[in-house]
Design a protein around this motif. Structure first.
Motif, mmCIF file in Angstrom:
data_model
loop_
_atom_site.group_PDB
_atom_site.id
_atom_site.type_symbol
_atom_site.label_atom_id
_atom_site.label_comp_id
_atom_site.label_asym_id
_atom_site.label_seq_id
_atom_site.Cartn_x
_atom_site.Cartn_y
_atom_site.Cartn_z
ATOM 1 N N PRO A 1 0.813 -1.220 0.000
ATOM 2 C CA PRO A 1 0.000 0.000 0.000
ATOM 3 C C PRO A 1 0.847 1.271 0.000
ATOM 4 C CG PRO A 1 0.082 -0.943 2.182
ATOM 5 C CD PRO A 1 0.767 -1.929 1.262
ATOM 6 N N THR A 2 0.215 2.331 -0.430
ATOM 7 C CA THR A 2 0.859 3.634 -0.378
ATOM 8 C C THR A 2 0.707 4.186 1.029
ATOM 9 O OG1 THR A 2 0.376 4.034 -2.696
ATOM 10 C CG2 THR A 2 0.837 5.960 -1.344
ATOM 11 N N ILE A 3 1.806 4.662 1.604
ATOM 12 C CA ILE A 3 1.797 5.241 2.945
ATOM 13 C C ILE A 3 2.099 6.721 2.787
ATOM 14 C CG2 ILE A 3 2.851 5.197 5.225
ATOM 15 C CD1 ILE A 3 3.632 2.265 4.606
ATOM 16 N N GLY A 4 1.107 7.565 3.024
ATOM 17 C CA GLY A 4 1.295 8.994 2.809
ATOM 18 C C GLY A 4 1.619 9.248 1.357
ATOM 19 N N ASP A 5 2.745 9.875 1.093
ATOM 20 C CA ASP A 5 3.185 10.134 -0.274
ATOM 21 C C ASP A 5 4.126 9.067 -0.799
ATOM 22 O OD1 ASP A 5 1.757 12.477 -0.239
ATOM 23 O OD2 ASP A 5 3.472 13.723 0.312
ATOM 24 N N ILE A 6 4.366 8.021 0.001
ATOM 25 C CA ILE A 6 5.349 7.019 -0.373
ATOM 26 C C ILE A 6 4.648 5.764 -0.866
ATOM 27 C CG2 ILE A 6 7.251 5.584 0.436
ATOM 28 C CD1 ILE A 6 7.661 7.702 2.655
ATOM 29 N N HIS A 7 4.924 5.390 -2.108
ATOM 30 C CA HIS A 7 4.441 4.115 -2.637
ATOM 31 C C HIS A 7 5.517 3.086 -2.329
ATOM 32 C CE1 HIS A 7 2.347 1.215 -5.058
ATOM 33 N NE2 HIS A 7 3.441 1.014 -5.776
ATOM 34 N N THR A 8 5.173 2.063 -1.594
ATOM 35 C CA THR A 8 6.185 1.128 -1.107
ATOM 36 C C THR A 8 6.504 0.019 -2.095
ATOM 37 O OG1 THR A 8 4.501 -0.081 0.107
ATOM 38 C CG2 THR A 8 5.733 1.614 1.308
ATOM 39 N N GLY A 9 5.845 -0.039 -3.237
ATOM 40 C CA GLY A 9 6.272 -0.928 -4.305
ATOM 41 C C GLY A 9 5.530 -2.231 -4.449
ATOM 42 N N ALA A 10 6.011 -2.998 -5.416
ATOM 43 C CA ALA A 10 5.382 -4.259 -5.787
ATOM 44 C C ALA A 10 5.865 -5.398 -4.890
ATOM 45 C CB ALA A 10 5.707 -4.573 -7.239
ATOM 46 N N LEU A 11 5.067 -6.436 -4.833
ATOM 47 C CA LEU A 11 5.414 -7.656 -4.100
ATOM 48 C C LEU A 11 5.650 -8.810 -5.070
ATOM 49 C CD1 LEU A 11 2.831 -7.539 -1.177
ATOM 50 C CD2 LEU A 11 5.283 -7.235 -1.024
ATOM 51 N N ASN A 12 6.187 -8.517 -6.230
ATOM 52 C CA ASN A 12 6.398 -9.561 -7.221
ATOM 53 C C ASN A 12 7.425 -10.571 -6.734
ATOM 54 O OD1 ASN A 12 4.618 -8.169 -8.789
ATOM 55 N ND2 ASN A 12 6.194 -7.172 -10.016
ATOM 56 N N SER A 13 7.103 -11.836 -6.915
ATOM 57 C CA SER A 13 7.995 -12.940 -6.568
ATOM 58 C C SER A 13 8.499 -12.871 -5.137
ATOM 59 C CB SER A 13 9.165 -13.006 -7.557
ATOM 60 O OG SER A 13 8.673 -13.252 -8.850
ATOM 61 N N THR A 14 7.596 -12.656 -4.198
ATOM 62 C CA THR A 14 7.944 -12.645 -2.782
ATOM 63 C C THR A 14 7.744 -14.051 -2.216
ATOM 64 O OG1 THR A 14 7.305 -10.340 -2.566
ATOM 65 C CG2 THR A 14 7.427 -11.626 -0.539
ATOM 66 N N HIS A 15 8.829 -14.703 -1.845
ATOM 67 C CA HIS A 15 8.772 -16.053 -1.280
ATOM 68 C C HIS A 15 8.617 -15.938 0.230
ATOM 69 C CE1 HIS A 15 10.085 -17.987 -5.064
ATOM 70 N NE2 HIS A 15 10.612 -16.784 -5.267
ATOM 71 N N TYR A 16 7.849 -16.861 0.835
ATOM 72 C CA TYR A 16 7.577 -16.768 2.270
ATOM 73 C C TYR A 16 7.494 -18.146 2.912
ATOM 74 C CZ TYR A 16 2.789 -17.911 0.898
ATOM 75 O OH TYR A 16 1.683 -18.533 0.376
ATOM 76 N N LEU A 17 7.634 -18.142 4.243
ATOM 77 C CA LEU A 17 7.475 -19.326 5.088
ATOM 78 C C LEU A 17 6.456 -19.018 6.166
ATOM 79 C CD1 LEU A 17 11.254 -20.037 5.695
ATOM 80 C CD2 LEU A 17 9.739 -21.447 4.290
ATOM 81 N N VAL A 18 5.692 -20.012 6.587
ATOM 82 C CA VAL A 18 4.791 -19.868 7.731
ATOM 83 C C VAL A 18 4.962 -21.084 8.634
ATOM 84 C CG1 VAL A 18 3.077 -18.404 6.591
ATOM 85 C CG2 VAL A 18 2.838 -20.877 6.464
ATOM 86 N N GLY A 19 4.868 -20.832 9.923
ATOM 87 C CA GLY A 19 4.988 -21.908 10.892
ATOM 88 C C GLY A 19 5.225 -21.314 12.259
ATOM 89 N N LYS A 20 5.231 -22.168 13.242
ATOM 90 C CA LYS A 20 5.467 -21.734 14.620
ATOM 91 C C LYS A 20 6.885 -22.154 15.007
ATOM 92 C CE LYS A 20 3.601 -22.276 19.256
ATOM 93 N NZ LYS A 20 2.589 -22.959 20.065
ATOM 94 N N PRO A 21 7.799 -21.177 15.195
ATOM 95 C CA PRO A 21 9.158 -21.544 15.591
ATOM 96 C C PRO A 21 9.150 -22.405 16.854
ATOM 97 C CG PRO A 21 9.075 -19.242 14.978
ATOM 98 C CD PRO A 21 7.646 -19.741 15.038
ATOM 99 N N VAL A 22 10.039 -23.384 16.897
ATOM 100 C CA VAL A 22 10.111 -24.310 18.025
ATOM 101 C C VAL A 22 10.352 -23.532 19.324
ATOM 102 C CG1 VAL A 22 12.571 -24.793 17.705
ATOM 103 C CG2 VAL A 22 11.151 -26.466 18.846
#
Length: 188
Positions: A39-60
């Motif tokens: 999203p745009t924050i104020g006057d700053i566009h924070t950019g695209a999320l193209n090819s964003t790799h992620y992990l989900v889980g509960k750390p031990v």
């Protein structure tokens, strides 16, 4: 209502997959957000999320404090290469492994990818974690081939049975920056 259960059908890379039941301590999911925008924050566009790799889980919650473990690839995302022009390409995740030394708080990570005929690999990359913490990252001052490698992630499951890692490589080729996510679990 019971939690959904996901299982990777094979260690073949995909856009997203998971292992385990979401409510279990050993759940580990991974994916690639192919396109989107921050999203745009104020006057700053924070950019695209193209090819964003992620992990989900509960750390031990309680990490092993001694001993070693070998981790083998259980799945992962299709690696992407993003050129400075914004052009992206997909490759193949060939293999990944990690050897953790819980007493020393270190691990050695290896990731092998290929884009057409161009191999882009991480060989013997040192990552560190503090005693008792489940997250790890590239050791400061680590030099590997190719340069420009970053590896981070976390352990999950009883006795750190699984690990997820994110990698970024700047191989010094026309590919640009290569990124991806890998799911590992203890093996031989």
């Amino acid at each position: 209502m019971p939690s959904p259960s996901f299982k990777a059908s094979s260690p073949t890379p995909d856009t997203f997959a998971a292992m385990g039941v979401v409510s279990d301590s050993g759940f580990l999911g991974w994916g690639n957000w192919v396109s989107g925008a921050k999203p745009t924050i104020g006057d700053i566009h924070t950019g695209a999320l193209n090819s964003t790799h992620y992990l989900v889980g509960k750390p031990v919650a309680v990490m092993p404090s001694m001993g070693t473990a070998n981790y083998v690839m259980a799945g992962g995302t299709v690696p992407t290469a993003t050129h400075s022009s914004g052009a992206t390409a997909t490759g193949q995740l060939i293999s990944a492994s990690m050897r953790a030394d819980f007493g020393a708080g270190t691990a050695i990570a290896n990731v092998n990818t290929v884009f057409g005929t161009t191999a882009v690999n991480i060989a013997s990359h040192l990552v560190t974690f503090q005693s008792g913490t489940a997250t790890f990252g590239s050791a400061p001052g680590t030099t590997t081939t190719p340069s420009g490698v970053t590896v981070s992630g976390f352990f999950t499951g009883n006795q750190a049975y699984r690990a997820g890692l994110l990698y970024s490589i700047t191989p010094g080729s026309t590919l640009g920056v290569v990124t991806g996510a890998v799911a590992l679990q203890r093996g031989n």
